[in-house]
Structure formats: structure tokens, C-alpha cells
Design a protein around this motif. Structure first.
Motif, PDB file in Angstrom:
ATOM      1  N   PHE A  89       0.825  -1.205   0.000  1.00 35.68           N
ATOM      2  CA  PHE A  89       0.000   0.000   0.000  1.00 35.68           C
ATOM      3  C   PHE A  89       0.861   1.257   0.000  1.00 35.68           C
ATOM      4  N   GLY A  90       2.073   1.157   0.573  1.00 38.80           N
ATOM      5  CA  GLY A  90       2.983   2.308   0.603  1.00 38.80           C
ATOM      6  C   GLY A  90       3.250   2.881  -0.781  1.00 38.80           C
ATOM      7  N   PRO A  91       3.605   2.029  -1.778  1.00 40.30           N
ATOM      8  CA  PRO A  91       3.815   2.565  -3.127  1.00 40.30           C
ATOM      9  C   PRO A  91       2.565   3.198  -3.734  1.00 40.30           C
ATOM     10  N   ILE A  92       1.379   2.694  -3.370  1.00 43.46           N
ATOM     11  CA  ILE A  92       0.137   3.309  -3.846  1.00 43.46           C
ATOM     12  C   ILE A  92       0.033   4.738  -3.303  1.00 43.46           C
ATOM     13  N   LEU A  93       0.309   4.912  -2.001  1.00 46.38           N
ATOM     14  CA  LEU A  93       0.282   6.250  -1.401  1.00 46.38           C
ATOM     15  C   LEU A  93       1.343   7.149  -2.011  1.00 46.38           C
ATOM     16  N   ASP A  94       2.546   6.606  -2.240  1.00 46.32           N
ATOM     17  CA  ASP A  94       3.616   7.419  -2.835  1.00 46.32           C
ATOM     18  C   ASP A  94       3.196   7.966  -4.189  1.00 46.32           C
ATOM     19  N   TYR A  95       2.503   7.137  -4.974  1.00 48.71           N
ATOM     20  CA  TYR A  95       2.052   7.620  -6.277  1.00 48.71           C
ATOM     21  C   TYR A  95       0.996   8.714  -6.120  1.00 48.71           C
ATOM     22  N   LEU A  96       0.046   8.515  -5.215  1.00 47.18           N
ATOM     23  CA  LEU A  96      -0.991   9.518  -5.025  1.00 47.18           C
ATOM     24  C   LEU A  96      -0.417  10.831  -4.496  1.00 47.18           C
ATOM     25  N   SER A  98       2.933  11.961  -4.862  1.00 41.82           N
ATOM     26  CA  SER A  98       3.936  12.637  -5.694  1.00 41.82           C
ATOM     27  C   SER A  98       4.109  12.021  -7.071  1.00 41.82           C
ATOM     28  N   GLU A  99       3.229  11.084  -7.451  1.00 45.61           N
ATOM     29  CA  GLU A  99       3.307  10.400  -8.748  1.00 45.61           C
ATOM     30  C   GLU A  99       4.629   9.635  -8.918  1.00 45.61           C
ATOM     31  N   ARG A 100       5.185   9.210  -7.794  1.00 45.19           N
ATOM     32  CA  ARG A 100       6.415   8.425  -7.848  1.00 45.19           C
ATOM     33  C   ARG A 100       6.084   6.967  -8.121  1.00 45.19           C
ATOM     34  N   LEU A 101       6.805   6.353  -9.051  1.00 47.16           N
ATOM     35  CA  LEU A 101       6.561   4.958  -9.419  1.00 47.16           C
ATOM     36  C   LEU A 101       7.390   4.019  -8.550  1.00 47.16           C
ATOM     37  N   PRO A 102       6.887   2.824  -8.285  1.00 45.47           N
ATOM     38  CA  PRO A 102       7.645   1.859  -7.466  1.00 45.47           C
ATOM     39  C   PRO A 102       8.853   1.317  -8.225  1.00 45.47           C
ATOM     40  N   THR A 103       9.850   0.888  -7.479  1.00 45.86           N
ATOM     41  CA  THR A 103      11.034   0.260  -8.074  1.00 45.86           C
ATOM     42  C   THR A 103      11.177  -1.195  -7.646  1.00 45.86           C
ATOM     43  N   HIS A 104      10.378  -1.638  -6.694  1.00 50.27           N
ATOM     44  CA  HIS A 104      10.417  -3.013  -6.217  1.00 50.27           C
ATOM     45  C   HIS A 104       8.994  -3.579  -6.173  1.00 50.27           C
ATOM     46  N   HIS A 105       8.898  -4.911  -6.206  1.00 52.61           N
ATOM     47  CA  HIS A 105       7.595  -5.599  -6.106  1.00 52.61           C
ATOM     48  C   HIS A 105       6.601  -5.039  -7.138  1.00 52.61           C
ATOM     49  N   ILE A 106       7.081  -4.887  -8.367  1.00 53.02           N
ATOM     50  CA  ILE A 106       6.268  -4.234  -9.396  1.00 53.02           C
ATOM     51  C   ILE A 106       4.965  -4.997  -9.640  1.00 53.02           C
TER      52      ILE A 106
END
Length: 255
Positions: A89-96, A98-106
Motif C-alpha cells: 500500500f505504501g507505493p500506492i500512497l507514494d504515487y498519489l 507525488s506520482e512516484r513509481l515503485p522500483t520493487h515488487h512491481i
């Protein structure tokens, strides 16, 4: 003497409504936090964010969960609870945020983005090599292999049926890429069926990948279910040498 009617609130008067008191807080839906900051419990992982972040994409499932008629429940501490894997869920929040894309567990984040219906993130992830290769290349190939998913289920069923008091189980597979291969293997299949051997048959398929590519996909998908498995060329003398490139044994290890 004429008196103006009393406009004060009479608790005993039916239909009366109290007027707002000075300093009173506005009414709100019990599920919507009074503060813009909200604490979430996602599958046991705790996150702090704002209602505005969660509502950033109208039409998404997250925006719906935290709308004026919220769909989220709460845990024992009063935190809003979402019954999904918290790790991703952390990468989902990061995108919301700052629109940052995940680099792990794609792949895992991609599944969560699909669940929460974060459509811009889903589209961006589908363009990444990890998802593009799985969705466009491998999955599209397997859709051209008749009965692929059903055959995986059959393999697991056969392996588990032989697992009683055994360290490993062997499942025989016949992989036929073309109609010509299928015609060639027909006699061998009749021999094996006459010996009461169970054979899981894959193919033919109309796609470029070869037999080894299919076998690698089978191994990958069975391992994704938690099984330890490897394959080797079938070597028993029952079959002539001309058939050996089509028959393989998948070995399931139990301990």
C-alpha cells in the motif's frame, strides 16, 4: 397584551429542532475523520495520510471508500481498516502523493493498483518491462495454448494423489507444438494409455514459443503456487527415441 411566539427550543414540543449553539462543531458522517489527517490500518500495516490524498483520483475505489458515504470499517483502535496486503500500500500512497513509481515488487503493486482502481498508475505500470513482459508476451502466449489453466490444475491433482508416504511425485506431460507433432505423438499416447499411465497433454498452439518455453511457463506457474518442481526428459524405454522430444516428467518434491 400581545406576545411574540417563543422561538426558543422546547424539548417537550413535538417537531421542534434545536438551533446551532455558538462554537458547536458541524455535523459529519461518523465514518469521515474530523481532521484531514487520517490513520489507516491496511492488513495490519499502519499508514498516516490525508483524506485529500485518498480522494485524489475521483472514480477510484480509494476515493469511494473515503467519500461522504464511506465504505471503510474500523479496527479496535478506531483506525480505518482495509483488508488488503499492507506491504504494497505504501507505493500506492507514494504515487498519489507525488506520482512516484515503485522500483520493487512491481507485479504486486500492479495488482493492488488494479484493486484500488488507480487507473493512471495501472497504465504506467503496464508500460514497465516487468508487467509488459508478463501481460503482453507470456500471458498472451499462454492464452493460445488450449486448456493451459485446466492442465495446471490436473497436474497438481495428479501429483498430490501420488504424494501419500512419498518424498516426491512424478507427472508425465506431452507437449505438442503443432498439428504434425500431435499426429506423431498419437501412437505413443495410445501405448501409454494402454499401460494405464496418466498423461497431461499441452498443445498444439499457434504462437512462436517452442516446447521448452511452454515447459518453463508450466514450471514457473506451478512454483508460483508454492510447489517445488522441476522437469526432465522422459527416459523410460516404453517409448521410441523419436517421441522423446515431446514427453517430459515433472517432479514435485514434498520434503
Amino acid at each position: 397584551m400581545h406576545r411574540e411566539p417563543d422561538v426558543g427550543f422546547d424539548p417537550g414540543s413535538p417537531g421542534s429542532r434545536p438551533g446551532p449553539k455558538a462554537g458547536a462543531k458541524p455535523l459529519r458522517h461518523p465514518g469521515i475523520p474530523a481532521s484531514p489527517v487520517v490513520e489507516l490500518n491496511v492488513g495490519g500495516e499502519l499508514y498516516t495520510t490525508t483524506v485529500g490524498t485518498l480522494r485524489k483520483l475521483p472514480g477510484s475505489k480509494l476515493a469511494e471508500m473515503f467519500s461522504s458515504s464511506p465504505k471503510a470499517c474500523t479496527d479496535a483502535e478506531g483506525r480505518l481498516f482495509i483488508d488488503r496486503p499492507g506491504t504494497y500500500f505504501g507505493p500506492i500512497l507514494d504515487y498519489l502523493r507525488s506520482e512516484r513509481l515503485p522500483t520493487h515488487h512491481i507485479l504486486e503493486v500492479y495488482r493492488e493498483a488494479q484493486f484500488y482502481e488507480i487507473k493512471p498508475l495501472v497504465k504506467l505500470l503496464e508500460d514497465m518491462p516487468q508487467i509488459f513482459g508478463e501481460q503482453v508476451a507470456r500471458k498472451q502466449f499462454l492464452l493460445r495454448v488450449p486448456g493451459y489453466s485446466e492442465n495446471l490444475e490436473l497436474m497438481v491433482h495428479l501429483a498430490r494423489a501420488e504424494a501419500v508416504a512419498a518424498r516426491s511425485s512424478a507427472v508425465l506431460v506431452c507437449a505438442m507444438r503443432s498439428e504434425e507433432d500431435a499426429a506423431l505423438c498419437a501412437d505413443a499416447l495410445r501405448i501409454l494409455e494402454g499401460e494405464k499411465r496418466s498423461v497431461v497433454k499441452f498443445g498444439p498452439w499457434k504462437a512462436a514459443p517452442q516446447v521448452k518455453d511452454l515447459l518453463d511457463c508450466v514450471k514457473m506457474d506451478i512454483e508460483a503456487r508454492g510447489y517445488q518442481v522441476y522437469y526432465e526428459q522422459y527416459s523410460e524405454r516404453t517409448l521410441r527415441a523419436k517421441y522423446l522430444n515431446y514427453f517430459y516428467t515433472f517432479i514435485f518434491s514434498w520434503w
